[in-house]
Design an enzyme around this catalytic site. Structure first.
Site, mmCIF file in Angstrom:
data_model
loop_
_atom_site.group_PDB
_atom_site.id
_atom_site.type_symbol
_atom_site.label_atom_id
_atom_site.label_comp_id
_atom_site.label_asym_id
_atom_site.label_seq_id
_atom_site.Cartn_x
_atom_site.Cartn_y
_atom_site.Cartn_z
ATOM 1 N N GLY A 44 0.714 -1.289 -0.045
ATOM 2 C CA GLY A 44 -0.188 0.035 -0.017
ATOM 3 C C GLY A 44 0.949 1.122 0.118
ATOM 4 O O GLY A 44 0.326 2.373 -0.597
ATOM 5 N N GLU A 97 1.743 1.752 -3.398
ATOM 6 C CA GLU A 97 0.545 2.201 -4.239
ATOM 7 C C GLU A 97 0.458 3.549 -3.796
ATOM 8 O O GLU A 97 -0.259 4.339 -4.845
ATOM 9 C CB GLU A 97 -0.746 1.280 -3.826
ATOM 10 C CG GLU A 97 -0.515 -0.094 -4.301
ATOM 11 C CD GLU A 97 -1.572 -1.171 -3.631
ATOM 12 O OE1 GLU A 97 -1.670 -1.269 -2.489
ATOM 13 O OE2 GLU A 97 -2.339 -1.607 -4.370
ATOM 14 N N GLU A 144 2.540 -8.301 -1.257
ATOM 15 C CA GLU A 144 1.351 -8.826 -0.906
ATOM 16 C C GLU A 144 1.221 -10.383 -1.224
ATOM 17 O O GLU A 144 0.537 -10.996 -0.332
ATOM 18 C CB GLU A 144 0.084 -7.966 -1.718
ATOM 19 C CG GLU A 144 -0.242 -6.616 -1.390
ATOM 20 C CD GLU A 144 0.635 -5.576 -2.075
ATOM 21 O OE1 GLU A 144 1.670 -5.855 -2.554
ATOM 22 O OE2 GLU A 144 0.346 -4.522 -1.937
#
Ligand code: CO8
Length: 257
Positions: free
Chosen positions: A108, A111, A131
């Site tokens: 994240g 991201e 992930e």
């Protein structure tokens, strides 16, 4: 406070994710605060550039694994959507957003960096999408933004293996636009933002809008859009009149007219 806001000269603002004890991992509270800041920033016409960075040794080490562990299917989907919507707001902000990646930018966290327009890294930056090592996939836009940025082969290399790359490898992949010494990272980001501050504010935000729209357009449609928007900047009240006049009069433009 999980996010610190600092306003610098010239309309440059810096947001620092400040949860260093968990390597700035993203939980619901961090997203809540980030959205509160975005509520304010989106309304600020004096804003010219935003820098996002992390406190301590990480930029952001991902979504909060402890918070995610007990989630149900619907909670997982909802959490993913919160992240996606928040990062879409960053991607669509009316000014360029620079990620100053001071350390781990994982999952994240990467991201978040991908939703920014430009990424500068310190030599300590480490980036990846771990992930799959948790039995997950990226849920805050990573499967979509990463291949668009660095190409499918490079993206798949990171996404399928969970491998981490260092700053120089990230630079070679096109994930980072610059790599600098740690102590120069913020200064480099601020110097770059100061270049933006010298440019026509409307022109800069229009560039961002047109480039963002190009992701969903064919080349022909994108060129048509560019031509139309280019033409629209020639109205007498537009800043382009001042920019071009200033050039011909050998002076700096006054964008505050
Ligand atoms: N979530 C929660 N806590 C974390 C996270 C995280 N992502 N990363 C680090 N921490 C915590 C550690 O648990 C540790 O806490 P404590 O001191 O209480 O034990 C503290 O931060 C410091 O971390 P380490 O001791 O592990 O520090 P190291 O320097 O030894 O290691 C690493 C640094 C390599 C970064 C290591 O912490 C690590 O591997 N972290 C996890 C990285 C990761 O897997 N990130 C991806 C998470 S998944 C994700 O982001 C999915 C996004 C999409 C979600 C979609 C919604 C459904």
């Amino acid at each position: 406070m999980l996010i610190e806001r600092k306003d610098l000269d010239g309309g440059i603002t810096m947001l620092t994710i400040n949860r260093p004890e968990a390597l700035n991992a993203l939980n619901a509270d961090v997203f809540k605060e980030l959205n509160q800041h975005l509520d304010e920033l989106e309304r600020e016409s004096g804003l010219r550039a935003l820098i996002v960075t992390g406190a301590g040794k990480a930029f952001v080490a991902g979504a909060d694994i402890a918070a995610m562990r007990g989630m149900s299917v619907s909670q997982g989907e909802e959490f993913g959507k919160i992240g996606q919507k928040t990062f879409a707001r960053i991607a669509a902000l009316h000014v360029p957003v620079v990620a100053a990646i001071n350390g781990f930018a994982l999952g994240g966290g990467l991201e978040l960096a991908l939703s920014c327009d430009i990424r500068f890294g310190s030599e300590r930056a480490k980036m990846g999408m771990p992930e799959v090592s948790l039995g997950l996939i990226p849920g805050f836009g990573g499967t979509q933004r990463l291949p668009r940025l660095i190409g499918k082969g490079n993206a798949m290399m990171l996404l399928c293996s969970g491998m981490m790359v260092d700053a120089n490898e990230a630079y070679q992949l096109g994930l980072l636009q610059k790599v600098v010494a740690s102590e120069q990272l913020i200064e480099t980001a601020v110097d770059y933002c100061n270049k933006i501050v010298g440019m026509g504010p409307n022109a800069v935000s229009t560039v961002k809008k047109v480039v963002n729209l190009s992701a969903d357009l064919s080349l022909a449609d994108g060129l048509e859009l560019e031509a139309q928007v280019f033409g629209s900047l020639f109205t007498p009240e537009n800043q382009s009149a001042e920019g071009m006049t200033a050039f011909l009069e050998k002076r700096k433009p006054n964008w505050n007219l």
